[in-house]
Design a protein around this motif. Structure first.
Motif, short mmCIF file in Angstrom:
data_model
loop_
_atom_site.label_atom_id
_atom_site.label_comp_id
_atom_site.label_asym_id
_atom_site.label_seq_id
_atom_site.Cartn_x
_atom_site.Cartn_y
_atom_site.Cartn_z
N MET A 1 0.84 -1.20 0.00
CA MET A 1 0.00 0.00 0.00
C MET A 1 0.88 1.25 0.00
N GLY A 2 0.41 2.25 -0.72
CA GLY A 2 1.06 3.55 -0.65
C GLY A 2 0.63 4.29 0.61
N LEU A 3 1.25 5.44 0.86
CA LEU A 3 0.99 6.20 2.08
C LEU A 3 -0.49 6.57 2.21
N PHE A 4 -1.08 7.10 1.15
CA PHE A 4 -2.47 7.54 1.23
C PHE A 4 -3.43 6.35 1.36
N GLU A 5 -3.09 5.24 0.70
CA GLU A 5 -3.93 4.05 0.81
C GLU A 5 -3.89 3.49 2.23
N LYS A 6 -2.73 3.57 2.88
CA LYS A 6 -2.62 3.13 4.27
C LYS A 6 -3.53 3.95 5.17
N ARG A 7 -3.61 5.25 4.91
CA ARG A 7 -4.46 6.13 5.71
C ARG A 7 -5.94 5.77 5.50
N ARG A 8 -6.29 5.51 4.25
CA ARG A 8 -7.69 5.14 3.97
C ARG A 8 -8.02 3.80 4.62
N ALA A 9 -7.10 2.85 4.52
CA ALA A 9 -7.33 1.54 5.14
C ALA A 9 -7.44 1.68 6.65
N ARG A 10 -6.62 2.53 7.23
CA ARG A 10 -6.66 2.73 8.68
C ARG A 10 -8.04 3.24 9.12
N LYS A 11 -8.60 4.20 8.36
CA LYS A 11 -9.93 4.72 8.69
C LYS A 11 -10.96 3.60 8.64
N PHE A 12 -10.83 2.76 7.64
CA PHE A 12 -11.78 1.65 7.51
C PHE A 12 -11.64 0.67 8.66
N PHE A 13 -10.41 0.34 9.05
CA PHE A 13 -10.19 -0.58 10.16
C PHE A 13 -10.73 0.00 11.48
N ILE A 14 -10.58 1.30 11.65
CA ILE A 14 -11.11 1.95 12.86
C ILE A 14 -12.63 1.85 12.88
N TYR A 15 -13.26 2.05 11.70
CA TYR A 15 -14.71 1.91 11.63
C TYR A 15 -15.13 0.50 12.04
N VAL A 16 -14.44 -0.49 11.50
CA VAL A 16 -14.76 -1.89 11.81
C VAL A 16 -14.56 -2.16 13.30
N GLN A 17 -13.44 -1.67 13.85
CA GLN A 17 -13.14 -1.90 15.26
C GLN A 17 -14.20 -1.30 16.16
N ASP A 18 -14.70 -0.12 15.79
CA ASP A 18 -15.67 0.59 16.65
C ASP A 18 -17.11 0.16 16.40
N TYR A 19 -17.36 -0.60 15.34
CA TYR A 19 -18.74 -0.97 15.00
C TYR A 19 -19.36 -1.84 16.10
N ASP A 20 -20.55 -1.47 16.51
CA ASP A 20 -21.28 -2.21 17.54
C ASP A 20 -22.74 -2.29 17.12
N ASP A 21 -23.27 -3.52 17.05
CA ASP A 21 -24.67 -3.71 16.65
C ASP A 21 -25.61 -2.86 17.48
N ASN A 22 -25.30 -2.72 18.77
CA ASN A 22 -26.22 -2.07 19.71
C ASN A 22 -25.96 -0.58 19.87
N ASP A 23 -25.02 -0.04 19.11
CA ASP A 23 -24.70 1.39 19.21
C ASP A 23 -24.88 2.04 17.85
N PRO A 24 -26.04 2.65 17.59
CA PRO A 24 -26.32 3.26 16.28
C PRO A 24 -25.29 4.31 15.88
N LYS A 25 -24.67 5.00 16.86
CA LYS A 25 -23.68 6.02 16.53
C LYS A 25 -22.49 5.41 15.79
N SER A 26 -22.16 4.17 16.11
CA SER A 26 -21.00 3.54 15.47
C SER A 26 -21.31 3.13 14.04
N HIS A 27 -22.58 3.18 13.63
CA HIS A 27 -22.96 2.78 12.27
C HIS A 27 -22.74 3.91 11.27
N GLU A 28 -22.51 5.12 11.77
CA GLU A 28 -22.32 6.30 10.91
C GLU A 28 -23.47 6.47 9.93
N GLY A 29 -24.69 6.15 10.40
CA GLY A 29 -25.87 6.36 9.59
C GLY A 29 -26.08 5.34 8.48
N LEU A 30 -25.30 4.27 8.48
CA LEU A 30 -25.38 3.28 7.41
C LEU A 30 -26.04 2.00 7.91
#
Length: 320
Positions: A1-30
């Motif tokens: 991965m290039g530098l910018f792709e690593k940053r994008r992947a990191r954001k995605f991994f953080i979303y996955v890590q924080d996702y909680d079925d019971n916490d609508p805020k973690s769904h980011e409206g999706l």
């Protein structure tokens, strides 16, 4: 991965890590039941940045462990949960891997079951040839006969080879078993490793799998390594079909090729009391096998297997 792709992947991994079925805020409206896996990869980076195809390939096949690209058209919730399982497993075990492997090989698992079964009154009849399942007039299993002796039972649990008329063929697996004197190149000299080759990178319909273990696991003589290359057979020539995986192994001292048919049960277990497992598929991480075992447990017992139980706490409570 290039530098910018690593940053994008990191954001995605953080979303996955924080996702909680019971916490609508973690769904980011999706609603991940409506979004597909591909939508998730392309839109969840603050709905502005998308991951590159190679990164999606890596995440979907090496982390979420999908065996083909069909997940891209399925609801993203399962995709996200599979990634969370991988991350949680990576944090659970020491050694930088989400996997554990038994010393002396996988044969230790049925041996451990045999010992535990004996503690609870189980009986083993070893080296019994030509086992035949017996049925009553209603078609319900009543026992297993071998060498003129019949063991009576209420339920039969077996693999497809014991009841060929109650299964159907769904595919074929091509496999190569390789003996080497070195680890797989470019794996940091690891005594054990798994390499997943995504279907798209090979021009195939499904993934190819490499697995290596060694004398460190007490499965080979000192200094020797054993590697397995497997895939869903798409041709009748395993040597050619598995070549992309075998080529990654480096020098191979001995290689053995094998193909076997893959079956799934088609019987009504409620009617005949026969609980048949599916054949092993080409995956080397055994996730599909574990899922099959869990489903069989529910069919046999009528209960959902609860793996969230704290066994050490339960044991302590029983001693009080």
């Amino acid at each position: 991965m290039g530098l910018f792709e690593k940053r994008r992947a990191r954001k995605f991994f953080i979303y996955v890590q924080d996702y909680d079925d019971n916490d609508p805020k973690s769904h980011e409206g999706l609603d991940l039941n409506k979004f597909t896996g591909l939508d998730a990869c392309k839109l969840l980076q603050c709905r502005k940045y998308g991951l590159e195809d190679d990164t999606i390939d890596f995440i979907g096949h090496a982390l979420a462990l999908h065996s083909n690209d069909s997940y891209l058209d399925q609801p993203a919730l399962g995709f996200i949960k599979r990634m969370k399982l991988y991350a949680e497993s990576l944090a659970r075990f020491q050694g930088g891997s989400p996997y554990i492997y038994p010393l002396y090989g996988l044969g230790e698992l049925p041996q451990a079951f045999a010992r535990l079964s004996a503690v609870y009154g189980g009986t083993y009849m070893l080296h019994k040839p030509e086992c035949k399942v017996e049925f009553d007039a209603d078609g319900k299993a009543t026992g297993v006969t071998s060498e003129g002796e019949t063991a009576k039972c209420k339920k039969v649990v077996c693999d497809p080879s014991y009841l060929p008329d109650k299964v159907k063929k769904v595919g074929k697996v091509a496999r190569a078993i390789c003996i080497m004197s070195h680890p797989i190149p470019d794996t940091n000299n690891s005594h054990s490793a798994q390499v997943i080759l995504p279907q798209k990178q090979l021009g195939r319909k499904s993934d190819m799998y490499l697995f290596c273990c060694s004398y460190a696991h007490n499965v080979a003589p000192k200094g020797k390594y054993i590697a397995f290359v497997s895939a869903e057979a798409e041709t009748d020539n395993p040597e050619v079909e598995l070549k992309p995986g075998v080529d990654l192994l480096g020098p191979v001292e001995e290689i053995f090729y094998d193909t076997y048919d893959r079956y799934v049960p088609i019987n009504d277990h409620a009617a005949d009391s026969c609980f048949i497992s599916a054949s092993y598929d080409p995956t080397t991480h055994f996730e599909t096998t574990v899922n099959d075992v869990i489903e069989m447990y529910t069919k046999i017992t009528g209960k959902v297997l609860d793996l969230s139980v704290d066994l050490s706490a339960a044991s302590a409570a029983s001693e009080e």
